[in-house]
Motif scaffolding. Structure first.
Motif: not given
Length: 216
Positions: A179-184, A202-203, A208-213, A1-5
């Motif tokens: 860093m990248p941002c996921i907006s809810v 945007i999720v 959808s948030l979990k899958n984006a991560i 996985m790319r993200y670790k945090a």
């Protein structure tokens, strides 16, 4: 996985706090002889810390003392912050799954540090590796100072981290932190507002948030 945090905003992202924020605001306004404000007005003023919330709230109240209202607000809110506050649907399961898969989890909020930690310890005990609310004398988001501090404590580079939030402040925070941002869009700002303020992902639900991560 790319993200670790994964770094999360608090208000409007993992906890629906507007009920108690609005209630506290009106307790304090009433105490100082000011008219109550509707919840939707308070919602529109949230996002840059309590001091800014107070300043916006009393913008048209001549003679109101922002420092006195702030002190009264904080005294009441720290005592009552877990009341009229609720986790968003599915957030607990989402966080549990992320943690089980080895992600480091943190909260970085413009909410004061004491109620931020109280809320997280109450609603998500043992889930987050680090919780950082605003401390007097330090910069608020979107200044990247608190993001840098959090990543250092987690031992994760910005290239391996993502920020999740519900507002334009969070989008700017991620940009300023490189860093990248996921907006809810279930929080305090609408989907359209987020698009207008530069959201790139945007999720609308926890899956959808979990899958984006997971997809990075």
């Amino acid at each position: 996985m790319r993200y670790k945090a994964v770094l999360f905003d608090l208000d409007g992202t993992i906890l629906d706090t507007i009920g108690e924020l609005a209630f506290t605001m009106n307790v304090v306004r009433t105490k100082f002889g000011l008219d109550e404000q509707p919840m939707e007005e308070v919602r529109a003023m949230v996002g840059n810390g309590i001091r800014n919330l107070i300043k916006r709230s009393i913008a048209n109240d001549e003679g109101a003392d922002a420092d006195k209202l702030f002190e009264s607000f904080m005294n009441y809110y720290i005592e009552h912050c877990v009341e009229n506050t609720f986790p968003y649907d599915g957030v607990e399961d989402m966080l549990t799954e992320l943690k089980s898969k080895g992600y480091k989890l943190a909260v970085v909020s413009n909410k004061a540090d004491v109620p931020s930690n109280k809320l997280i310890n109450h609603f998500f005990p043992g889930v987050f590796d680090y919780v950082r609310g605003h401390k007097e004398g330090t910069e608020l988001k979107p200044n990247p100072q608190v993001i840098d501090e959090t990543l250092s404590i987690l031992g994760v580079s910005r290239e391996n981290a993502v920020y999740v939030g519900d507002s334009e402040v969070d989008i700017k925070t991620a940009i300023n932190s490189g860093m990248p941002c996921i907006s809810v869009d279930w929080g305090f700002k609408t989907h359209e507002f987020l698009v207008e303020h530069g959201a790139t992902k945007i999720v609308s639900d926890m899956d959808s948030l979990k899958n984006a991560i997971f997809e990075g």
